[in-house]
Design a protein around this motif. Structure first.
Motif, PDB file in Angstrom:
ATOM      1  N   ASP A 152       0.836  -1.202   0.000  1.00 57.84           N
ATOM      2  CA  ASP A 152       0.000   0.000   0.000  1.00 57.84           C
ATOM      3  C   ASP A 152       0.874   1.257   0.000  1.00 57.84           C
ATOM      4  N   LEU A 153       1.935   1.227   0.781  1.00 55.39           N
ATOM      5  CA  LEU A 153       2.858   2.362   0.826  1.00 55.39           C
ATOM      6  C   LEU A 153       3.477   2.604  -0.549  1.00 55.39           C
ATOM      7  N   ASN A 154       3.950   1.542  -1.193  1.00 53.62           N
ATOM      8  CA  ASN A 154       4.553   1.683  -2.524  1.00 53.62           C
ATOM      9  C   ASN A 154       3.548   2.204  -3.544  1.00 53.62           C
ATOM     10  N   PHE A 155       2.303   1.735  -3.456  1.00 55.60           N
ATOM     11  CA  PHE A 155       1.255   2.175  -4.376  1.00 55.60           C
ATOM     12  C   PHE A 155       1.042   3.686  -4.249  1.00 55.60           C
ATOM     13  N   ARG A 156       0.963   4.167  -3.029  1.00 53.93           N
ATOM     14  CA  ARG A 156       0.743   5.606  -2.805  1.00 53.93           C
ATOM     15  C   ARG A 156       1.964   6.422  -3.181  1.00 53.93           C
ATOM     16  N   LEU A 157       3.131   5.884  -2.950  1.00 54.09           N
ATOM     17  CA  LEU A 157       4.345   6.612  -3.336  1.00 54.09           C
ATOM     18  C   LEU A 157       4.499   6.672  -4.854  1.00 54.09           C
ATOM     19  N   ASN A 158       3.991   5.656  -5.562  1.00 51.53           N
ATOM     20  CA  ASN A 158       3.995   5.710  -7.035  1.00 51.53           C
ATOM     21  C   ASN A 158       3.118   6.855  -7.522  1.00 51.53           C
ATOM     22  N   HIS A 159       1.986   7.061  -6.848  1.00 46.09           N
ATOM     23  CA  HIS A 159       1.127   8.195  -7.199  1.00 46.09           C
ATOM     24  C   HIS A 159       1.854   9.512  -6.928  1.00 46.09           C
ATOM     25  N   ALA A 160       2.528   9.597  -5.791  1.00 50.54           N
ATOM     26  CA  ALA A 160       3.274  10.811  -5.463  1.00 50.54           C
ATOM     27  C   ALA A 160       4.353  11.076  -6.510  1.00 50.54           C
ATOM     28  N   GLU A 161       5.028  10.013  -6.950  1.00 52.67           N
ATOM     29  CA  GLU A 161       6.058  10.130  -7.983  1.00 52.67           C
ATOM     30  C   GLU A 161       5.461  10.680  -9.278  1.00 52.67           C
ATOM     31  N   LYS A 162       4.293  10.163  -9.641  1.00 56.03           N
ATOM     32  CA  LYS A 162       3.616  10.624 -10.861  1.00 56.03           C
ATOM     33  C   LYS A 162       3.249  12.110 -10.743  1.00 56.03           C
ATOM     34  N   PHE A 163       2.745  12.520  -9.582  1.00 51.64           N
ATOM     35  CA  PHE A 163       2.390  13.923  -9.376  1.00 51.64           C
ATOM     36  C   PHE A 163       3.622  14.821  -9.479  1.00 51.64           C
ATOM     37  N   LEU A 164       4.731  14.394  -8.906  1.00 53.28           N
ATOM     38  CA  LEU A 164       5.956  15.187  -8.968  1.00 53.28           C
ATOM     39  C   LEU A 164       6.471  15.303 -10.398  1.00 53.28           C
ATOM     40  N   LYS A 165       6.361  14.217 -11.163  1.00 51.40           N
ATOM     41  CA  LYS A 165       6.807  14.253 -12.564  1.00 51.40           C
ATOM     42  C   LYS A 165       5.939  15.201 -13.389  1.00 51.40           C
ATOM     43  N   GLU A 166       4.660  15.330 -13.009  1.00 50.53           N
ATOM     44  CA  GLU A 166       3.762  16.251 -13.713  1.00 50.53           C
ATOM     45  C   GLU A 166       3.995  17.703 -13.298  1.00 50.53           C
ATOM     46  N   GLY A 167       4.814  17.901 -12.250  1.00 47.06           N
ATOM     47  CA  GLY A 167       5.138  19.260 -11.829  1.00 47.06           C
ATOM     48  C   GLY A 167       4.318  19.772 -10.664  1.00 47.06           C
ATOM     49  N   HIS A 168       3.567  18.911  -9.994  1.00 46.05           N
ATOM     50  CA  HIS A 168       2.754  19.330  -8.851  1.00 46.05           C
ATOM     51  C   HIS A 168       3.535  19.153  -7.556  1.00 46.05           C
ATOM     52  N   LYS A 169       3.151  19.938  -6.549  1.00 47.27           N
ATOM     53  CA  LYS A 169       3.712  19.735  -5.221  1.00 47.27           C
ATOM     54  C   LYS A 169       2.941  18.596  -4.560  1.00 47.27           C
ATOM     55  N   VAL A 170       3.596  17.877  -3.665  1.00 46.11           N
ATOM     56  CA  VAL A 170       2.961  16.741  -2.990  1.00 46.11           C
ATOM     57  C   VAL A 170       3.077  16.928  -1.482  1.00 46.11           C
ATOM     58  N   LYS A 171       1.938  16.782  -0.817  1.00 42.15           N
ATOM     59  CA  LYS A 171       1.913  16.842   0.646  1.00 42.15           C
ATOM     60  C   LYS A 171       1.673  15.428   1.146  1.00 42.15           C
ATOM     61  N   ILE A 172       2.597  14.923   1.946  1.00 42.37           N
ATOM     62  CA  ILE A 172       2.453  13.587   2.525  1.00 42.37           C
ATOM     63  C   ILE A 172       2.031  13.774   3.977  1.00 42.37           C
ATOM     64  N   SER A 173       0.892  13.178   4.326  1.00 36.63           N
ATOM     65  CA  SER A 173       0.404  13.332   5.695  1.00 36.63           C
ATOM     66  C   SER A 173       0.137  11.962   6.309  1.00 36.63           C
ATOM     67  N   LEU A 174       0.358  11.884   7.616  1.00 34.94           N
ATOM     68  CA  LEU A 174       0.148  10.654   8.377  1.00 34.94           C
ATOM     69  C   LEU A 174      -0.661  11.030   9.605  1.00 34.94           C
ATOM     70  N   ARG A 175      -1.883  10.542   9.675  1.00 37.38           N
ATOM     71  CA  ARG A 175      -2.745  10.838  10.816  1.00 37.38           C
ATOM     72  C   ARG A 175      -2.621   9.714  11.845  1.00 37.38           C
ATOM     73  N   LEU A 176      -2.367  10.105  13.069  1.00 39.11           N
ATOM     74  CA  LEU A 176      -2.248   9.154  14.169  1.00 39.11           C
ATOM     75  C   LEU A 176      -3.606   9.083  14.877  1.00 39.11           C
ATOM     76  N   LYS A 177      -4.200   7.871  14.910  1.00 32.42           N
ATOM     77  CA  LYS A 177      -5.539   7.708  15.464  1.00 32.42           C
ATOM     78  C   LYS A 177      -5.464   6.977  16.815  1.00 32.42           C
ATOM     79  N   GLY A 178      -6.239   7.438  17.745  1.00 30.66           N
ATOM     80  CA  GLY A 178      -6.360   6.756  19.033  1.00 30.66           C
ATOM     81  C   GLY A 178      -5.038   6.645  19.752  1.00 30.66           C
ATOM     82  N   ARG A 179      -4.678   5.428  20.108  1.00 36.93           N
ATOM     83  CA  ARG A 179      -3.444   5.181  20.869  1.00 36.93           C
ATOM     84  C   ARG A 179      -2.186   5.296  20.010  1.00 36.93           C
ATOM     85  N   GLU A 180      -2.353   5.419  18.703  1.00 38.42           N
ATOM     86  CA  GLU A 180      -1.186   5.569  17.820  1.00 38.42           C
ATOM     87  C   GLU A 180      -0.391   6.827  18.154  1.00 38.42           C
TER      88      GLU A 180
END
Length: 170
Positions: free
Chosen positions: A83-111
């Motif tokens: 799943d991580l690789n799949f999402r990072l492939n999307h981020a790579e595609k966005f960067l190649k198209e010239g867009h900025k990418v915001k990577i966010s990680l939400r910590l839920k509950g006890r995380e």
């Protein structure tokens, strides 16, 4: 006032009444181009045509300007490697198209107690995607969320490669 004709040739310095009369003779409009000049500069042109040409120029400028968007990739603390690789492939595609990418990680509950695991995941993601972009905003905690922003790298060789390919095809 100084009067200029449609071809851009200076006609003469004359009064407003004379300039209006000249414009009426040619069935054109008298447009003030430089009001603060001494004497003021007016041009005899077809105003509708002038406005149309200005709108066309503005449209061309809009086409040429590059719009960059901020795309967001959301990660989870305990996500599978695939799943991580799949999402990072999307981020790579966005960067190649010239867009900025915001990577966010939400910590839920006890995380929220596992902030170090969250930072490790974000750092792993950055390591995989760093060949395509650079970190603009370092990873930081915003409440229960960790965020960072990547910007695309400027690739100087792309245009040269495209030009060489076109020459080889011809």
């Amino acid at each position: 006032m100084r009067v200029i004709d449609e071809q851009g040739k200076q006609m003469d310095v004359m009064s407003l009444a004379q300039a209006l009369q000249k414009a009426a003779e040619t069935k054109k409009d008298l447009v003030e181009v430089a009001p603060k000049a001494v004497p003021p500069v007016c041009k005899i042109i077809d105003f509708k045509k002038f406005k149309y040409q200005e709108a066309k120029k503005e449209q061309e400028e809009k086409k040429r300007s590059k719009r960059t968007e901020l795309k967001e990739i959301r990660l989870g603390l305990f996500m599978a490697e695939n799943d991580l690789n799949f999402r990072l492939n999307h981020a790579e595609k966005f960067l190649k198209e010239g867009h900025k990418v915001k990577i966010s990680l939400r910590l839920k509950g006890r995380e929220i107690t596992k902030k170090d695991l969250g930072l490790n995941l974000i750092n792993r993601a950055v390591e995989k995607i760093i060949p395509f972009g650079k970190v603009e905003v370092e990873p930081k905690f915003l409440g229960k969320q960790i965020e960072l922003i990547l910007t695309p790298l400027k690739v100087k060789g792309e245009k040269k490669e495209k030009n060489e390919e076109e020459k080889n095809e011809n």
